[in-house]
Write a protein that holds these residues in place. Sequence first.
Motif, PDB file in Angstrom:
ATOM      1  N   ASP A  42       0.854  -1.190   0.000  1.00 41.03           N
ATOM      2  CA  ASP A  42       0.000   0.000   0.000  1.00 41.03           C
ATOM      3  C   ASP A  42       0.895   1.248   0.000  1.00 41.03           C
ATOM      4  N   LYS A  44       1.991   2.997   2.264  1.00 48.84           N
ATOM      5  CA  LYS A  44       2.947   3.073   3.361  1.00 48.84           C
ATOM      6  C   LYS A  44       3.922   1.897   3.387  1.00 48.84           C
ATOM      7  N   HIS A  46       3.158  -1.330   3.489  1.00 45.95           N
ATOM      8  CA  HIS A  46       2.626  -2.539   4.126  1.00 45.95           C
ATOM      9  C   HIS A  46       2.394  -3.631   3.079  1.00 45.95           C
ATOM     10  N   PHE A  53       7.111  -5.274   5.691  1.00 51.53           N
ATOM     11  CA  PHE A  53       7.091  -4.106   4.821  1.00 51.53           C
ATOM     12  C   PHE A  53       8.042  -4.336   3.656  1.00 51.53           C
ATOM     13  N   THR A  75       9.855   5.424   3.444  1.00 56.50           N
ATOM     14  CA  THR A  75       8.453   5.259   3.844  1.00 56.50           C
ATOM     15  C   THR A  75       8.245   3.930   4.560  1.00 56.50           C
ATOM     16  N   ALA A  76       8.774   2.846   3.990  1.00 51.57           N
ATOM     17  CA  ALA A  76       8.609   1.526   4.604  1.00 51.57           C
ATOM     18  C   ALA A  76       9.290   1.463   5.970  1.00 51.57           C
ATOM     19  N   SER A  77      10.461   2.087   6.101  1.00 51.36           N
ATOM     20  CA  SER A  77      11.149   2.051   7.393  1.00 51.36           C
ATOM     21  C   SER A  77      10.391   2.848   8.441  1.00 51.36           C
ATOM     22  N   SER A  79       7.148   3.257   8.438  1.00 58.22           N
ATOM     23  CA  SER A  79       5.976   2.428   8.739  1.00 58.22           C
ATOM     24  C   SER A  79       6.346   1.284   9.675  1.00 58.22           C
ATOM     25  N   ASP A  82       6.728   2.761  13.127  1.00 61.75           N
ATOM     26  CA  ASP A  82       5.396   3.020  13.664  1.00 61.75           C
ATOM     27  C   ASP A  82       4.739   1.726  14.144  1.00 61.75           C
ATOM     28  N   HIS A  83       4.854   0.676  13.340  1.00 58.15           N
ATOM     29  CA  HIS A  83       4.295  -0.632  13.709  1.00 58.15           C
ATOM     30  C   HIS A  83       4.919  -1.136  15.012  1.00 58.15           C
TER      31      HIS A  83
END
Length: 87
Positions: A42, A44, A46, A53, A75-77, A79, A82-83
């Motif tokens: 997506d 982000k 995901h 990711f 962006t993936a890092s 995300s 955040d996860h």
Amino acid sequence: RVSGEERHVELEGIFVQIGLLPNTDWLKGTLELSKFGEIVIDAKGHTSVPGVFAAGDCTTVPYKQIIIAMGAGATASLSAFDHLIRS
């Protein structure tokens, strides 16, 4: 390439394309892949597996270019961070 013949072509620039298919066969059955073998992500980064990711040219991100892959990696890092802080 087959004949080994060399030619000189005057150019001001080139774009090098290494391949068209991502090397994602090892992920089959693990997470969702597109019909082209790209990892489906997506906006982000995901994937279909929570906590996993992906970024770069092996994903469904359009315009396979190094600078876009670098941004997608950031962006993936973010995300993933955040996860982790929410888990």
